[in-house]
Design an enzyme around this catalytic site. Structure first.
Site, PDB file in Angstrom:
ATOM      1  N   ASP A 134       0.787  -1.231   0.000  1.00 46.97           N
ATOM      2  CA  ASP A 134       0.000   0.000   0.000  1.00 46.97           C
ATOM      3  C   ASP A 134       0.822   1.287   0.000  1.00 46.97           C
ATOM      4  O   ASP A 134       0.653   2.124  -0.868  1.00 46.97           O
ATOM      5  CB  ASP A 134      -0.984  -0.009   1.191  1.00 46.97           C
ATOM      6  CG  ASP A 134      -1.945   1.165   1.161  1.00 46.97           C
ATOM      7  OD1 ASP A 134      -2.521   1.413   0.085  1.00 46.97           O
ATOM      8  OD2 ASP A 134      -2.110   1.841   2.183  1.00 46.97           O
ATOM      9  N   CYS A 191     -21.156  -5.972 -18.131  1.00 44.62           N
ATOM     10  CA  CYS A 191     -21.651  -5.427 -16.857  1.00 44.62           C
ATOM     11  C   CYS A 191     -21.077  -4.032 -16.603  1.00 44.62           C
ATOM     12  O   CYS A 191     -19.938  -3.744 -16.966  1.00 44.62           O
ATOM     13  CB  CYS A 191     -21.251  -6.376 -15.729  1.00 44.62           C
ATOM     14  SG  CYS A 191     -21.653  -5.777 -14.082  1.00 44.62           S
ATOM     15  N   CYS A 243     -19.175   0.059  -4.683  1.00 46.49           N
ATOM     16  CA  CYS A 243     -18.853  -0.503  -6.006  1.00 46.49           C
ATOM     17  C   CYS A 243     -18.342  -1.933  -5.905  1.00 46.49           C
ATOM     18  O   CYS A 243     -18.109  -2.593  -6.925  1.00 46.49           O
ATOM     19  CB  CYS A 243     -17.879   0.384  -6.784  1.00 46.49           C
ATOM     20  SG  CYS A 243     -16.341   0.720  -5.933  1.00 46.49           S
TER      21      CYS A 243
HETATM   22  C1  B12 Z   1      -4.486   6.138  -3.593  1.00 40.44           C
HETATM   23  C2  B12 Z   1      -5.283   4.915  -3.241  1.00 40.44           C
HETATM   24  C3  B12 Z   1      -6.659   5.067  -3.049  1.00 40.44           C
HETATM   25  C4  B12 Z   1      -7.391   6.341  -3.465  1.00 40.44           C
HETATM   26  C5  B12 Z   1      -7.547   6.315  -5.024  1.00 40.44           C
HETATM   27  C6  B12 Z   1      -8.039   4.966  -5.562  1.00 40.44           C
HETATM   28  C7  B12 Z   1      -7.854   4.737  -7.053  1.00 40.44           C
HETATM   29  N1  B12 Z   1      -8.750   3.967  -7.646  1.00 40.44           N
HETATM   30  O1  B12 Z   1      -6.892   5.216  -7.651  1.00 40.44           O
HETATM   31  C8  B12 Z   1      -8.712   6.227  -2.664  1.00 40.44           C
HETATM   32  C9  B12 Z   1      -8.545   6.902  -1.309  1.00 40.44           C
HETATM   33  C10 B12 Z   1      -9.945   6.791  -3.355  1.00 40.44           C
HETATM   34  C11 B12 Z   1      -8.769   4.703  -2.451  1.00 40.44           C
HETATM   35  C12 B12 Z   1      -9.941   4.019  -2.209  1.00 40.44           C
HETATM   36  C13 B12 Z   1     -10.002   2.650  -2.082  1.00 40.44           C
HETATM   37  N2  B12 Z   1      -8.970   1.799  -1.934  1.00 40.44           N
HETATM   38 CO1  B12 Z   1      -7.102   2.323  -2.206  1.00 40.44          CO
HETATM   39  N3  B12 Z   1      -5.280   2.611  -2.636  1.00 40.44           N
HETATM   40  C14 B12 Z   1      -4.664   3.661  -3.092  1.00 40.44           C
HETATM   41  C15 B12 Z   1      -3.184   3.332  -3.404  1.00 40.44           C
HETATM   42  C16 B12 Z   1      -2.317   3.861  -2.248  1.00 40.44           C
HETATM   43  C17 B12 Z   1      -2.668   3.872  -4.751  1.00 40.44           C
HETATM   44  C18 B12 Z   1      -3.637   3.647  -5.923  1.00 40.44           C
HETATM   45  C19 B12 Z   1      -3.198   4.330  -7.191  1.00 40.44           C
HETATM   46  O2  B12 Z   1      -2.026   4.477  -7.433  1.00 40.44           O
HETATM   47  N4  B12 Z   1      -4.160   4.767  -8.007  1.00 40.44           N
HETATM   48  C20 B12 Z   1      -3.895   5.388  -9.283  1.00 40.44           C
HETATM   49  C21 B12 Z   1      -4.543   4.515 -10.412  1.00 40.44           C
HETATM   50  C22 B12 Z   1      -4.479   5.269 -11.736  1.00 40.44           C
HETATM   51  O3  B12 Z   1      -3.736   3.350 -10.544  1.00 40.44           O
HETATM   52  P1  B12 Z   1      -4.096   1.929  -9.885  1.00 40.44           P
HETATM   53  O4  B12 Z   1      -5.496   1.880  -9.432  1.00 40.44           O
HETATM   54  O5  B12 Z   1      -3.054   1.553  -8.901  1.00 40.44           O
HETATM   55  O6  B12 Z   1      -3.842   0.995 -11.192  1.00 40.44           O
HETATM   56  C23 B12 Z   1      -4.884   0.587 -12.011  1.00 40.44           C
HETATM   57  C24 B12 Z   1      -5.489   1.632 -12.888  1.00 40.44           C
HETATM   58  O7  B12 Z   1      -4.485   2.339 -13.571  1.00 40.44           O
HETATM   59  C25 B12 Z   1      -6.278   0.708 -13.801  1.00 40.44           C
HETATM   60  N5  B12 Z   1      -6.912   1.151 -14.994  1.00 40.44           N
HETATM   61  C26 B12 Z   1      -7.492   0.236 -15.744  1.00 40.44           C
HETATM   62  N6  B12 Z   1      -8.092   0.816 -16.777  1.00 40.44           N
HETATM   63  C27 B12 Z   1      -7.885   2.137 -16.693  1.00 40.44           C
HETATM   64  C28 B12 Z   1      -8.316   3.144 -17.539  1.00 40.44           C
HETATM   65  C29 B12 Z   1      -7.955   4.457 -17.234  1.00 40.44           C
HETATM   66  C30 B12 Z   1      -8.385   5.541 -18.158  1.00 40.44           C
HETATM   67  C31 B12 Z   1      -7.194   4.716 -16.080  1.00 40.44           C
HETATM   68  C32 B12 Z   1      -6.790   6.105 -15.737  1.00 40.44           C
HETATM   69  C33 B12 Z   1      -6.790   3.669 -15.249  1.00 40.44           C
HETATM   70  C34 B12 Z   1      -7.145   2.373 -15.551  1.00 40.44           C
HETATM   71  O8  B12 Z   1      -5.294  -0.302 -14.093  1.00 40.44           O
HETATM   72  C35 B12 Z   1      -4.374  -0.408 -13.011  1.00 40.44           C
HETATM   73  C36 B12 Z   1      -4.346  -1.815 -12.460  1.00 40.44           C
HETATM   74  O9  B12 Z   1      -5.610  -2.222 -12.003  1.00 40.44           O
HETATM   75  C37 B12 Z   1      -3.225   1.756  -3.434  1.00 40.44           C
HETATM   76  C38 B12 Z   1      -1.952   1.075  -2.914  1.00 40.44           C
HETATM   77  C39 B12 Z   1      -0.839   1.138  -3.924  1.00 40.44           C
HETATM   78  N7  B12 Z   1       0.330   1.532  -3.503  1.00 40.44           N
HETATM   79  O10 B12 Z   1      -1.047   0.847  -5.089  1.00 40.44           O
HETATM   80  C40 B12 Z   1      -4.471   1.402  -2.548  1.00 40.44           C
HETATM   81  C41 B12 Z   1      -5.368   0.258  -3.008  1.00 40.44           C
HETATM   82  C42 B12 Z   1      -5.613   0.413  -4.484  1.00 40.44           C
HETATM   83  N8  B12 Z   1      -6.622   0.509  -2.301  1.00 40.44           N
HETATM   84  C43 B12 Z   1      -7.273  -0.559  -1.987  1.00 40.44           C
HETATM   85  C44 B12 Z   1      -8.586  -0.574  -1.441  1.00 40.44           C
HETATM   86  C45 B12 Z   1      -9.049  -1.861  -0.776  1.00 40.44           C
HETATM   87  C46 B12 Z   1      -9.408   0.564  -1.542  1.00 40.44           C
HETATM   88  C47 B12 Z   1     -10.927   0.651  -1.251  1.00 40.44           C
HETATM   89  C48 B12 Z   1     -11.717  -0.577  -1.683  1.00 40.44           C
HETATM   90  C49 B12 Z   1     -11.100   0.909   0.263  1.00 40.44           C
HETATM   91  C50 B12 Z   1     -12.542   1.217   0.660  1.00 40.44           C
HETATM   92  N9  B12 Z   1     -13.388   0.206   0.814  1.00 40.44           N
HETATM   93  O11 B12 Z   1     -12.888   2.359   0.862  1.00 40.44           O
HETATM   94  C51 B12 Z   1     -11.317   1.910  -2.059  1.00 40.44           C
HETATM   95  C52 B12 Z   1     -11.742   1.574  -3.499  1.00 40.44           C
HETATM   96  C53 B12 Z   1     -12.035   2.796  -4.334  1.00 40.44           C
HETATM   97  C54 B12 Z   1     -11.878   2.509  -5.826  1.00 40.44           C
HETATM   98  N10 B12 Z   1     -13.009   2.360  -6.535  1.00 40.44           N
HETATM   99  O12 B12 Z   1     -10.754   2.401  -6.332  1.00 40.44           O
HETATM  100  C55 B12 Z   1      -6.492  -1.831  -2.339  1.00 40.44           C
HETATM  101  C56 B12 Z   1      -7.132  -2.486  -3.583  1.00 40.44           C
HETATM  102  C57 B12 Z   1      -7.230  -4.003  -3.522  1.00 40.44           C
HETATM  103  C58 B12 Z   1      -7.841  -4.552  -4.785  1.00 40.44           C
HETATM  104  N11 B12 Z   1      -8.395  -5.746  -4.669  1.00 40.44           N
HETATM  105  O13 B12 Z   1      -7.844  -3.951  -5.834  1.00 40.44           O
HETATM  106  C59 B12 Z   1      -5.031  -1.222  -2.578  1.00 40.44           C
HETATM  107  C60 B12 Z   1      -4.229  -1.948  -3.637  1.00 40.44           C
HETATM  108  C61 B12 Z   1      -4.327  -1.295  -1.206  1.00 40.44           C
HETATM  109  C62 B12 Z   1      -3.769  -2.695  -0.925  1.00 40.44           C
HETATM  110  N12 B12 Z   1      -2.458  -2.834  -0.872  1.00 40.44           N
HETATM  111  O14 B12 Z   1      -4.505  -3.665  -0.787  1.00 40.44           O
HETATM  112  N13 B12 Z   1      -7.528   4.138  -2.570  1.00 40.44           N
HETATM  113  S1  SF4 Z   2     -16.352  -4.611 -11.460  1.00 37.45           S
HETATM  114 FE1  SF4 Z   2     -18.188  -3.531 -12.057  1.00 37.45          FE
HETATM  115  S2  SF4 Z   2     -18.445  -4.033 -14.213  1.00 37.45           S
HETATM  116 FE2  SF4 Z   2     -16.994  -5.534 -13.376  1.00 37.45          FE
HETATM  117  S3  SF4 Z   2     -18.308  -7.256 -12.814  1.00 37.45           S
HETATM  118 FE3  SF4 Z   2     -18.065  -5.970 -10.984  1.00 37.45          FE
HETATM  119  S4  SF4 Z   2     -19.855  -4.582 -11.009  1.00 37.45           S
HETATM  120 FE4  SF4 Z   2     -19.676  -5.504 -13.052  1.00 37.45          FE
HETATM  121  S1  SF4 Z   3     -17.625   6.490  -4.118  1.00 32.29           S
HETATM  122 FE1  SF4 Z   3     -17.812   4.393  -3.365  1.00 32.29          FE
HETATM  123  S2  SF4 Z   3     -18.861   3.385  -5.073  1.00 32.29           S
HETATM  124 FE2  SF4 Z   3     -17.979   5.253  -5.936  1.00 32.29          FE
HETATM  125  S3  SF4 Z   3     -15.940   4.666  -6.674  1.00 32.29           S
HETATM  126 FE3  SF4 Z   3     -15.680   5.437  -4.592  1.00 32.29          FE
HETATM  127  S4  SF4 Z   3     -15.710   3.555  -3.378  1.00 32.29           S
HETATM  128 FE4  SF4 Z   3     -16.644   3.024  -5.336  1.00 32.29          FE
END
Ligand code: B12
Ligand code: SF4
Ligand code: SF4
Length: 377
Positions: A134, A191, A243
């Site tokens: 993380d 989906c 989600c």
């Molecule tokens: C910053 C962060 C957050 C931020 C931003 C989340 C986000 N989606 O970016 C916030 C605070 C919102 C957050 C929330 C949550 N988080 Co968080 N978070 C992180 C952290 C520290 C970095 C994520 C990051 O770099 N994001 C930037 C995006 C761009 O990159 P990415 O998600 O890592 O990579 C994916 C995207 O690029 C994606 N992608 C695919 N298609 C596309 C298309 C486009 C156009 C783009 C831009 C990207 C994209 O592909 C990549 C691989 O999956 C990681 C730990 C880590 N060091 O990685 C944990 C991590 C992602 N979090 C985690 C969790 C559990 C959560 C929550 C579920 C917690 C909760 N219940 O509230 C939520 C989920 C929200 C969500 N829908 O993502 C877990 C995810 C586990 C898993 N099974 O995926 C992680 C990996 C922590 C861990 N070590 O377990 N988080």
């Molecule tokens: S991540 Fe979203 S689109 Fe993918 S199976 Fe789950 S609910 Fe459907």
């Molecule tokens: S607001 Fe809730 S449902 Fe929407 S992307 Fe963030 S964690 Fe998922």
């Protein structure tokens, strides 16, 4: 030692120590991710919690010079709890997201990675390793995706066929040339439930999040919660699972596998009112072992106030009035003022008008004004 034989031994060892899934990928740069991260930064969609240096995030050899491979691990966490207490009038409850149930996952995953480090060190003395969970530079999801742990869902999460998306991720960069696993095919198909149910429309398109709109992010900020989220947050006091709970791939995945993540029902669905008066010491001793406590008690208390307003909990008026009149923190006084207006109990207007006379802080005065307007509307 033969690398393939070692890899096989490691896979067996990981299963023995309670790692639910392990995968391997090369230490090659994450080229696609680099572009995505740049775009996210330009759009200001990043949360600010992640490492800001994109090179470090996408080039493992910058983190470990001799990097050859990355070991990805996943550990499943529960999606349901037994004997969940239900809230009622006078005893309203908040909810911590599942990623905060039980012992902080950073502790649990780091322990597993340390055991793997010791295992590899014993087999190959002098081996180079760098582990992270993380808070490290790498994107845990991008590593897991490339190592075949799961596919990258439209809800942004890595989804495994075995445990759904309820898995924590961690990894270790090593100088051992392990055989990479195959990346998994996308299984979301047509989906798009997660995109449609997100309460704030934070999922801009499949896999792309505007973090600033995400409730999970907003529950963790320390300032005033922007008005647009106050209605949306409901009784979430840390994180958001919407989600994931709607995802059909999570159906039936209870994941009751690790004692460490067993939730304490009274803590993960805590009564809201006592949270308003909890001391730092009490907060630390009760909630300190959970990952959801990392930002301290302030955001949790702010969210608890908003949750009480959401329930229009008249019984909480005395506690809210006390916060408005006596709390040292302007953000807490202001949020209490807004909540008092939202609940709109009999005494609300008088209480707010009195506070307006005494209050010096401009932000709090604005919230009092908002509270008064809510009573009128
Ligand atoms: C910053 C962060 C957050 C931020 C931003 C989340 C986000 N989606 O970016 C916030 C605070 C919102 C957050 C929330 C949550 N988080 Co968080 N978070 C992180 C952290 C520290 C970095 C994520 C990051 O770099 N994001 C930037 C995006 C761009 O990159 P990415 O998600 O890592 O990579 C994916 C995207 O690029 C994606 N992608 C695919 N298609 C596309 C298309 C486009 C156009 C783009 C831009 C990207 C994209 O592909 C990549 C691989 O999956 C990681 C730990 C880590 N060091 O990685 C944990 C991590 C992602 N979090 C985690 C969790 C559990 C959560 C929550 C579920 C917690 C909760 N219940 O509230 C939520 C989920 C929200 C969500 N829908 O993502 C877990 C995810 C586990 C898993 N099974 O995926 C992680 C990996 C922590 C861990 N070590 O377990 N988080
Ligand atoms: S991540 Fe979203 S689109 Fe993918 S199976 Fe789950 S609910 Fe459907
Ligand atoms: S607001 Fe809730 S449902 Fe929407 S992307 Fe963030 S964690 Fe998922």
């Amino acid at each position: 030692m033969n690398v393939l034989a070692l890899q096989k031994q490691l896979v067996d060892y990981a299963a023995q120590i309670g790692v639910d899934k392990i995968g391997f990928t090369t230490a090659a740069p994450f080229v696609d991710l680099k572009q995505k991260l740049k775009r996210q930064q330009q759009l200001n969609y990043q949360s600010g919690f992640e490492e800001s240096n994109i090179e470090l995030r996408t080039e493992p050899t910058l983190l470990l010079e001799e990097a050859e491979s990355i070991i990805a691990i996943a550990i499943a966490y529960p999606s349901r709890m037994e004997a969940a207490p239900s809230g009622k009038k006078g005893e309203r409850r908040g909810i911590f997201c599942r990623a905060s149930w039980g012992t902080d996952y950073h502790t649990v995953l780091r322990e597993k990675l340390s055991l793997i480090e010791a295992f590899l060190e014993e087999k190959l003395p002098g081996v180079k390793m760098r582990s992270m969970v993380d808070t490290g530079e790498l994107s845990d999801r991008a590593v897991a995706e490339r190592a075949g742990i799961g596919w990258s869902g439209k809800n942004c999460s890595i989804i495994t066929p075995e445990f759904g998306s309820y898995v924590y991720l961690g990894e270790m960069i090593t100088n051992i040339p392990f055989e990479p696993d195959e990346q998994m095919e996308d299984q979301c198909g047509e989906c798009r439930l997660c995109i449609d149910v997100c309460p704030t429309g934070a999922i801009v398109q499949a896999g792309q999040l505007n973090s600033h709109k995400c409730v999970a992010f907003q529950t963790q900020t320390k300032g005033f919660l922007p008005d647009e989220f106050r209605e949306k947050i409901g009784n979430r006091i840390y994180g958001c699972d919407t989600c994931q709970t709607v995802c059909p791939k999570n159906k039936g995945k209870k994941n009751w596998l690790h004692e460490a993540f067993k939730p304490e029902p009274e803590l993960v669905k805590p009564l809201l009112k006592p949270l308003l008066q909890i001391s730092n010491k009490e907060f630390k001793s009760q909630f300190g072992y959970m990952s959801g406590s990392w930002r301290g008690k302030k955001p949790i208390q702010r969210n608890a106030i908003i949750a009480l307003a959401h329930f229009k909990e008249v019984d909480a008026m005395p506690e809210l009035v006390e916060l408005l009149q006596k709390d040292e923190r302007p953000m807490i006084r202001g949020t209490a003022a807004w909540a008092i207006g939202k609940i709109g109990a009999e005494e609300a207007e008088n209480v707010l008008l009195q506070a307006q006379q005494k209050e010096q802080d401009e932000d709090v005065l604005k919230e009092i004004e908002k509270g008064l307007m809510l009573i009128e509307s």
